[in-house]
Design a protein around this motif. Sequence first.
Motif, PDB file in Angstrom:
ATOM      1  N   CYS A  27       0.823  -1.204   0.000  1.00  0.00           N
ATOM      2  CA  CYS A  27       0.000   0.000   0.000  1.00  0.00           C
ATOM      3  C   CYS A  27       0.861   1.259   0.000  1.00  0.00           C
ATOM      4  O   CYS A  27       1.885   1.333   0.668  1.00  0.00           O
ATOM      5  CB  CYS A  27      -0.915  -0.019   1.216  1.00  0.00           C
ATOM      6  SG  CYS A  27      -2.156   1.265   1.122  1.00  0.00           S
ATOM      7  N   TYR A  29      -0.351   4.104   1.039  1.00  0.00           N
ATOM      8  CA  TYR A  29      -0.826   4.949   2.133  1.00  0.00           C
ATOM      9  C   TYR A  29      -0.167   4.526   3.445  1.00  0.00           C
ATOM     10  O   TYR A  29       0.358   3.422   3.566  1.00  0.00           O
ATOM     11  CB  TYR A  29      -2.350   4.857   2.270  1.00  0.00           C
ATOM     12  CG  TYR A  29      -3.122   5.635   1.219  1.00  0.00           C
ATOM     13  CD1 TYR A  29      -2.471   6.335   0.215  1.00  0.00           C
ATOM     14  CD2 TYR A  29      -4.507   5.664   1.241  1.00  0.00           C
ATOM     15  CE1 TYR A  29      -3.179   7.044  -0.741  1.00  0.00           C
ATOM     16  CE2 TYR A  29      -5.238   6.363   0.284  1.00  0.00           C
ATOM     17  CZ  TYR A  29      -4.560   7.053  -0.703  1.00  0.00           C
ATOM     18  OH  TYR A  29      -5.271   7.740  -1.640  1.00  0.00           O
ATOM     19  N   ASP A  30      -0.305   5.417   4.422  1.00  0.00           N
ATOM     20  CA  ASP A  30       0.365   5.150   5.697  1.00  0.00           C
ATOM     21  C   ASP A  30      -0.618   5.303   6.867  1.00  0.00           C
ATOM     22  O   ASP A  30      -0.335   6.030   7.819  1.00  0.00           O
ATOM     23  CB  ASP A  30       1.552   6.109   5.841  1.00  0.00           C
ATOM     24  CG  ASP A  30       2.619   5.527   6.756  1.00  0.00           C
ATOM     25  OD1 ASP A  30       2.712   4.289   6.842  1.00  0.00           O
ATOM     26  OD2 ASP A  30       3.344   6.309   7.393  1.00  0.00           O
ATOM     27  N   CYS A  31      -1.765   4.640   6.757  1.00  0.00           N
ATOM     28  CA  CYS A  31      -2.765   4.724   7.832  1.00  0.00           C
ATOM     29  C   CYS A  31      -2.171   4.045   9.074  1.00  0.00           C
ATOM     30  O   CYS A  31      -1.798   2.862   9.013  1.00  0.00           O
ATOM     31  CB  CYS A  31      -4.051   4.032   7.418  1.00  0.00           C
ATOM     32  SG  CYS A  31      -4.634   4.584   5.803  1.00  0.00           S
ATOM     33  N   TYR A  89      -3.130   2.856  11.865  1.00  0.00           N
ATOM     34  CA  TYR A  89      -3.764   1.724  12.558  1.00  0.00           C
ATOM     35  C   TYR A  89      -3.659   0.444  11.738  1.00  0.00           C
ATOM     36  O   TYR A  89      -4.137  -0.597  12.158  1.00  0.00           O
ATOM     37  CB  TYR A  89      -5.264   2.035  12.793  1.00  0.00           C
ATOM     38  CG  TYR A  89      -5.952   2.536  11.543  1.00  0.00           C
ATOM     39  CD1 TYR A  89      -6.407   1.645  10.585  1.00  0.00           C
ATOM     40  CD2 TYR A  89      -6.063   3.896  11.294  1.00  0.00           C
ATOM     41  CE1 TYR A  89      -6.981   2.099   9.413  1.00  0.00           C
ATOM     42  CE2 TYR A  89      -6.648   4.362  10.121  1.00  0.00           C
ATOM     43  CZ  TYR A  89      -7.103   3.458   9.185  1.00  0.00           C
ATOM     44  OH  TYR A  89      -7.654   3.910   8.019  1.00  0.00           O
ATOM     45  N   CYS A  90      -3.046   0.514  10.550  1.00  0.00           N
ATOM     46  CA  CYS A  90      -3.130  -0.616   9.614  1.00  0.00           C
ATOM     47  C   CYS A  90      -1.804  -1.359   9.495  1.00  0.00           C
ATOM     48  O   CYS A  90      -0.736  -0.761   9.371  1.00  0.00           O
ATOM     49  CB  CYS A  90      -3.565  -0.101   8.246  1.00  0.00           C
ATOM     50  SG  CYS A  90      -3.628  -1.386   6.994  1.00  0.00           S
ATOM     51  N   ASN A 148      -0.819  -2.932   6.953  1.00  0.00           N
ATOM     52  CA  ASN A 148      -0.260  -2.820   5.594  1.00  0.00           C
ATOM     53  C   ASN A 148       0.286  -1.435   5.275  1.00  0.00           C
ATOM     54  O   ASN A 148       0.634  -1.175   4.124  1.00  0.00           O
ATOM     55  CB  ASN A 148      -1.336  -3.176   4.558  1.00  0.00           C
ATOM     56  CG  ASN A 148      -1.895  -4.551   4.804  1.00  0.00           C
ATOM     57  OD1 ASN A 148      -1.151  -5.472   5.136  1.00  0.00           O
ATOM     58  ND2 ASN A 148      -3.201  -4.700   4.698  1.00  0.00           N
ATOM     59  N   ARG A 149       0.329  -0.539   6.250  1.00  0.00           N
ATOM     60  CA  ARG A 149       0.799   0.827   5.979  1.00  0.00           C
ATOM     61  C   ARG A 149       2.222   0.789   5.422  1.00  0.00           C
ATOM     62  O   ARG A 149       3.000  -0.105   5.764  1.00  0.00           O
ATOM     63  CB  ARG A 149       0.727   1.669   7.257  1.00  0.00           C
ATOM     64  CG  ARG A 149       1.660   1.216   8.356  1.00  0.00           C
ATOM     65  CD  ARG A 149       1.367   1.930   9.659  1.00  0.00           C
ATOM     66  NE  ARG A 149       2.317   1.531  10.693  1.00  0.00           N
ATOM     67  CZ  ARG A 149       2.226   0.411  11.411  1.00  0.00           C
ATOM     68  NH1 ARG A 149       1.228  -0.421  11.223  1.00  0.00           N
ATOM     69  NH2 ARG A 149       3.147   0.126  12.319  1.00  0.00           N
ATOM     70  N   SER A 169      -7.979  -4.850  -0.862  1.00  0.00           N
ATOM     71  CA  SER A 169      -6.597  -4.589  -1.284  1.00  0.00           C
ATOM     72  C   SER A 169      -6.045  -3.332  -0.639  1.00  0.00           C
ATOM     73  O   SER A 169      -6.799  -2.423  -0.275  1.00  0.00           O
ATOM     74  CB  SER A 169      -6.545  -4.417  -2.810  1.00  0.00           C
ATOM     75  OG  SER A 169      -5.203  -4.267  -3.225  1.00  0.00           O
ATOM     76  N   GLY A 170      -4.735  -3.282  -0.524  1.00  0.00           N
ATOM     77  CA  GLY A 170      -4.054  -2.018  -0.247  1.00  0.00           C
ATOM     78  C   GLY A 170      -4.033  -1.215  -1.550  1.00  0.00           C
ATOM     79  O   GLY A 170      -4.402  -1.737  -2.612  1.00  0.00           O
ATOM     80  N   VAL A 171      -3.603   0.031  -1.471  1.00  0.00           N
ATOM     81  CA  VAL A 171      -3.618   0.876  -2.677  1.00  0.00           C
ATOM     82  C   VAL A 171      -2.278   0.739  -3.393  1.00  0.00           C
ATOM     83  O   VAL A 171      -1.246   1.189  -2.895  1.00  0.00           O
ATOM     84  CB  VAL A 171      -3.882   2.353  -2.298  1.00  0.00           C
ATOM     85  CG1 VAL A 171      -4.071   3.189  -3.552  1.00  0.00           C
ATOM     86  CG2 VAL A 171      -5.096   2.465  -1.386  1.00  0.00           C
ATOM     87  N   GLU A 182     -13.488   3.017   8.464  1.00  0.00           N
ATOM     88  CA  GLU A 182     -12.340   2.790   9.365  1.00  0.00           C
ATOM     89  C   GLU A 182     -12.405   3.547  10.685  1.00  0.00           C
ATOM     90  O   GLU A 182     -12.405   2.949  11.736  1.00  0.00           O
ATOM     91  CB  GLU A 182     -10.992   3.100   8.693  1.00  0.00           C
ATOM     92  CG  GLU A 182     -10.757   2.367   7.381  1.00  0.00           C
ATOM     93  CD  GLU A 182     -10.407   0.912   7.527  1.00  0.00           C
ATOM     94  OE1 GLU A 182     -10.670   0.340   8.585  1.00  0.00           O
ATOM     95  OE2 GLU A 182      -9.901   0.332   6.551  1.00  0.00           O
ATOM     96  N   LYS A 220      -6.250  10.206   3.645  1.00  0.00           N
ATOM     97  CA  LYS A 220      -7.646   9.914   3.282  1.00  0.00           C
ATOM     98  C   LYS A 220      -8.516  11.077   3.720  1.00  0.00           C
ATOM     99  O   LYS A 220      -8.367  11.583   4.828  1.00  0.00           O
ATOM    100  CB  LYS A 220      -8.119   8.650   4.004  1.00  0.00           C
ATOM    101  CG  LYS A 220      -7.585   7.373   3.430  1.00  0.00           C
ATOM    102  CD  LYS A 220      -8.241   6.217   4.164  1.00  0.00           C
ATOM    103  CE  LYS A 220      -7.694   4.896   3.731  1.00  0.00           C
ATOM    104  NZ  LYS A 220      -8.078   3.828   4.681  1.00  0.00           N
TER     105      LYS A 220
HETATM  106  S1  SF4 Z   1      -4.488  -0.923   3.212  1.00  0.00           S
HETATM  107 FE1  SF4 Z   1      -6.091   0.622   3.452  1.00  0.00          FE
HETATM  108  S2  SF4 Z   1      -6.105   1.079   5.642  1.00  0.00           S
HETATM  109 FE2  SF4 Z   1      -4.179   0.029   5.201  1.00  0.00          FE
HETATM  110  S3  SF4 Z   1      -2.667   1.640   4.828  1.00  0.00           S
HETATM  111 FE3  SF4 Z   1      -3.535   1.058   2.853  1.00  0.00          FE
HETATM  112  S4  SF4 Z   1      -5.254   2.449   2.527  1.00  0.00           S
HETATM  113 FE4  SF4 Z   1      -4.709   2.574   4.684  1.00  0.00          FE
END
Ligand code: SF4
Length: 449
Positions: free
Chosen positions: A64, A66-68, A70-71, A73-74, A109-111, A167, A181
Amino acid sequence: MDRMEKLNILGDAAKFDASCASSGSGRAGKPGQLGNAFSSGICHTWAADGRCVCLLKVLLSNACIYDCQYCQNRRSNDIPRATFQAEELAELTIQFYRRNYIEGLFLSSGVVRNADHTMEQMIRVMRILRETHKFGGYIHVKTIPGADLKLVEAAGLLADRVSVNIELPSSGSLSLLAPEKKPDMIFTPMRGIETMRRSALEDGKKHSSAPMFAPAGQSTQMIVGATGDTDRTILRLSGGLYQKFRLKRVYFSAYIPIGTHPALPPRETATVPLLREHRLYQSDWLMRFYSFTADEITEDGERLDMEVDPKCAWALRHPEFFPVEVNRADRETLLRVPGVGMKSADKIIEARRFGPIRAEHLRKLGIVMKRARFFLTAGGKYEGEARHDHPFLRELLTDRYDNGQLSLFGDGNKTPRLIGSGESAAPPASIPQQPALPETPSFLKLMNA
Ligand code: SF4
């Protein structure tokens, strides 16, 4: 990396998606016992006719951008990454289906690269399944935040259920933990899905050959306990989502401490607030089927009562409403009685056509008398010694007494004890809560804007 390695990584990464009702259980098989349960891999969901369906639950990619916080997969998390080719994942699904392991697919999926590219790949998987393999099984797809609405539409035409994960329950939490986001990346597709679904239903009434759009509706997932958002905020938002976008389900997922952001509970926090998640599901049920509102459920504070279920908590706050006479009350009033469910309310109304209901009939009507006996009268009589103004009523309704018998008689000033166990009624350990966040425009306001 071969397919099995990818499947191990991406099946495990999908376990944090809670949009399947039974996906959270993990139990190792033991010698001499039959079967086991994994929190990742294959999960179960329920079809509209009540059938349980096994789904292959997997991510297309966990790489992914992104760097959320709590996730798992960040992008800043140092974990093995993998991405399926659309053809590979479709082939794997068909292989599992042919072997009778699964009946459908749950695809998230992750992005990867960007939202549109990821969504296109997910659509490609579904298209290969539906068009090349003529796959008629159940597909639940998560849309990617920020993807073009045209792609969301294409996904809805191929999948049975579409979901957009919200989320976090407030814009304050989102900007703190997932600043990339924005609220409109969530609410625009939700609104779009609802509009497209309604229009497909209208078309379906006029032309039987009109294509279906997400016939199993849309759902979302909210993480609970990662931030200081209160139960009232969460329930008001859920109520708004059901009303505004006609969501089929809002799933709550107790936060698992995997992030290192200072606003998150520390990684070593042992207690996952599963009880809180459970109380939120109970409240959600009351809102969806028993005509309770979020404000009624949380009228005495921001947090839910952890000791008694939300319906009992409401009954304890409203002694003026009780007792309810089973021979006279309408369905709506019966549904407010702890221990009376929708089926038993209907049975009561049906049974009254044949004569007055007496106390000895109540259990046969499916009423849970352990709770209902304090709030329900038949011919003006409670069952046994129960009364809605019993001095230990609260203690008697706590989950801790579910498996024990408590004396109905005793000194009202003393803590009740479980008969035979010698245990006192100590309250459960309090559930850790994150500090409340500063006021920001609520999601509810943004949703209605
Ligand atoms: S998989 Fe979704 S929640 Fe996890 S970091 Fe990527 S966008 Fe954010």
